[in-house]
Design a protein around this motif. Structure first.
Motif, mmCIF file in Angstrom:
data_model
loop_
_atom_site.group_PDB
_atom_site.id
_atom_site.type_symbol
_atom_site.label_atom_id
_atom_site.label_comp_id
_atom_site.label_asym_id
_atom_site.label_seq_id
_atom_site.Cartn_x
_atom_site.Cartn_y
_atom_site.Cartn_z
ATOM 1 N N GLU A 1 45.831 85.228 11.569
ATOM 2 C CA GLU A 1 44.559 84.639 11.154
ATOM 3 C C GLU A 1 44.693 83.122 10.999
ATOM 4 O OE1 GLU A 1 45.940 87.260 9.916
ATOM 5 O OE2 GLU A 1 44.481 88.896 9.688
ATOM 6 N N SER A 2 45.820 82.695 10.448
ATOM 7 C CA SER A 2 46.064 81.261 10.290
ATOM 8 C C SER A 2 46.158 80.575 11.642
ATOM 9 C CB SER A 2 47.364 81.038 9.503
ATOM 10 O OG SER A 2 47.634 79.657 9.373
ATOM 11 N N ILE A 3 46.878 81.185 12.569
ATOM 12 C CA ILE A 3 47.012 80.619 13.915
ATOM 13 C C ILE A 3 45.646 80.501 14.581
ATOM 14 C CG2 ILE A 3 47.889 81.092 16.245
ATOM 15 C CD1 ILE A 3 50.363 82.371 14.822
ATOM 16 N N GLY A 4 44.840 81.560 14.449
ATOM 17 C CA GLY A 4 43.511 81.543 15.058
ATOM 18 C C GLY A 4 42.639 80.437 14.497
ATOM 19 N N ALA A 5 42.651 80.286 13.168
ATOM 20 C CA ALA A 5 41.825 79.257 12.531
ATOM 21 C C ALA A 5 42.307 77.856 12.891
ATOM 22 C CB ALA A 5 41.844 79.450 11.015
ATOM 23 N N ALA A 6 43.624 77.671 12.911
ATOM 24 C CA ALA A 6 44.177 76.355 13.233
ATOM 25 C C ALA A 6 43.919 75.983 14.695
ATOM 26 C CB ALA A 6 45.675 76.332 12.934
ATOM 27 N N LYS A 7 44.010 76.954 15.580
ATOM 28 C CA LYS A 7 43.723 76.683 16.998
ATOM 29 C C LYS A 7 42.258 76.318 17.195
ATOM 30 C CE LYS A 7 47.382 79.263 19.338
ATOM 31 N NZ LYS A 7 47.709 80.391 20.253
ATOM 32 N N ARG A 8 41.389 76.998 16.474
ATOM 33 C CA ARG A 8 39.959 76.668 16.555
ATOM 34 C C ARG A 8 39.732 75.245 16.061
ATOM 35 N NH1 ARG A 8 35.493 77.612 12.823
ATOM 36 N NH2 ARG A 8 33.531 77.415 13.997
ATOM 37 N N TYR A 9 40.414 74.884 14.989
ATOM 38 C CA TYR A 9 40.296 73.528 14.458
ATOM 39 C C TYR A 9 40.698 72.506 15.517
ATOM 40 C CZ TYR A 9 40.932 69.455 11.482
ATOM 41 O OH TYR A 9 40.841 68.195 10.929
ATOM 42 N N LEU A 10 41.830 72.746 16.178
ATOM 43 C CA LEU A 10 42.321 71.799 17.183
ATOM 44 C C LEU A 10 41.395 71.719 18.394
ATOM 45 C CD1 LEU A 10 46.144 72.557 17.068
ATOM 46 C CD2 LEU A 10 45.009 70.453 16.345
ATOM 47 N N THR A 11 40.776 72.830 18.723
ATOM 48 C CA THR A 11 39.828 72.831 19.846
ATOM 49 C C THR A 11 38.617 71.963 19.534
ATOM 50 O OG1 THR A 11 40.497 75.050 20.534
ATOM 51 C CG2 THR A 11 38.350 74.284 21.281
ATOM 52 N N LEU A 12 38.127 72.053 18.298
ATOM 53 C CA LEU A 12 36.924 71.319 17.910
ATOM 54 C C LEU A 12 37.212 69.894 17.449
ATOM 55 C CD1 LEU A 12 35.071 74.156 15.955
ATOM 56 C CD2 LEU A 12 34.554 73.311 18.253
ATOM 57 N N HIS A 13 38.412 69.670 16.893
ATOM 58 C CA HIS A 13 38.728 68.350 16.314
ATOM 59 C C HIS A 13 40.128 67.880 16.732
ATOM 60 C CE1 HIS A 13 35.193 69.088 13.823
ATOM 61 N NE2 HIS A 13 35.730 70.251 13.472
ATOM 62 N N PRO A 14 40.385 67.777 18.020
ATOM 63 C CA PRO A 14 41.737 67.431 18.487
ATOM 64 C C PRO A 14 42.214 66.043 18.069
ATOM 65 C CG PRO A 14 40.160 67.292 20.288
ATOM 66 C CD PRO A 14 39.433 67.922 19.140
ATOM 67 N N GLY A 15 41.278 65.140 17.830
ATOM 68 C CA GLY A 15 41.682 63.779 17.496
ATOM 69 C C GLY A 15 41.577 63.439 16.026
ATOM 70 N N SER A 16 41.375 64.417 15.186
ATOM 71 C CA SER A 16 41.202 64.136 13.760
ATOM 72 C C SER A 16 42.528 63.799 13.094
ATOM 73 C CB SER A 16 40.579 65.343 13.053
ATOM 74 O OG SER A 16 41.558 66.346 12.848
#
Length: 268
Positions: A85-100
């Motif tokens: 679940e953590s991996i899924g959420a973190a990957k989604r974060y990187l997809t939407l906010h790669p430059g944050s």
């Protein structure tokens, strides 16, 4: 018609799960809902905290609070051992906010989730390789962050694990007198994982295997490289005795793959 269908399905669900009631939170300011999630985290009510953060993400998808909430969901899941679940959420974060600014942390959570699932050395090491790949990604993409420093330390542990697996298989092959198979495994340790604690034994086992095959030049070379790089090692003392029992001494053959592997690494 659609409203009635929805109500009907909801009623059926209640028939099967009378103890669980889905809470519907009203649309409130994102910051308020986010802070509610933080408060619940402090109280260790992680399930409810995740619901608050999910609510922020759902009701205010383009806000900074939604971005922060996504990361908190990944963190809570990691902290509670729900790694997938953590991996899924973190990957989604990187997809939407790669430059944050928090992208490095999201990548580190992915790597740490894989790392914490590294299995016992006797089992398949696919997750160890995944951990290494993800940790190397942290180091490559975010070299100047604190996460890269931690990732490097974890990488050494992961490499040691993979080297240990190769050693275990190599020893088994030695016991079965499959010397070529054993050499191939020890070669992996010497060429890929030479900074791990297993390299000394790998060089000794190479000495054993080559001697068993009667290839004395390689046996002498592995013993010589072992002595040059680890002169105080008990493995070197054993290797020296082993080659000496055949009336020869450790001797470096610079054309040997063993000598070249260590020369290229500045270890020989």
């Amino acid at each position: 018609m659609l409203v009635m269908l929805g109500a009907s399905l909801g009623g059926c669900a209640n028939l099967f799960d009378t103890d669980k009631e889905e809470k519907i939170y009203p649309d409130v300011p994102a910051e308020q809902r986010y802070n509610e999630g933080l408060t619940l985290m402090q109280k260790e009510d992680y399930a409810e905290a995740i619901k608050r953060f999910e609510d922020v993400d759902r009701q205010h998808p383009y806000s900074d609070w939604a971005r922060k909430s996504m990361l908190m969901i990944a963190y809570i899941n990691y902290n509670q051992g729900r790694y997938e679940e953590s991996i899924g959420a973190a990957k989604r974060y990187l997809t939407l906010h790669p430059g944050s600014a928090d992208a490095a942390y999201a990548q580190y959570l992915i790597a740490s989730s894989y790392f914490d699932q590294i299995p016992d050395i006797s089992r398949d090491q696919q997750r160890t390789q995944r951990a290494m790949d993800a940790l190397e990604e942290v180091v490559r993409k975010y070299p100047d962050t604190e996460y890269a420093v931690s990732a490097k330390r974890k990488l050494e542990v992961a490499r040691d694990q993979l080297a240990g697996k190769e050693m275990m298989i190599g020893r088994y092959y030695l016991e079965q007198r499959n010397y070529a198979g054993a050499i191939n495994r020890f070669k992996v340790v010497v060429t890929r994982y030479q900074t791990t604690r297993h390299v000394e034994e790998a060089l000794y086992r190479l000495t054993e295997a080559y001697m068993a095959l009667g290839i004395m030049s390689e046996a002498q070379t592995s013993a010589a490289v072992l002595g040059y790089n680890f002169p105080d090692s008990s493995w070197y003392k054993d290797a020296f005795k082993l080659v000496e029992s055949r009336g020869v001494s450790p001797k470096l053959n610079e054309q040997s793959w063993i000598a070249k592997a260590f020369k290229g690494l500045g270890l020989g």
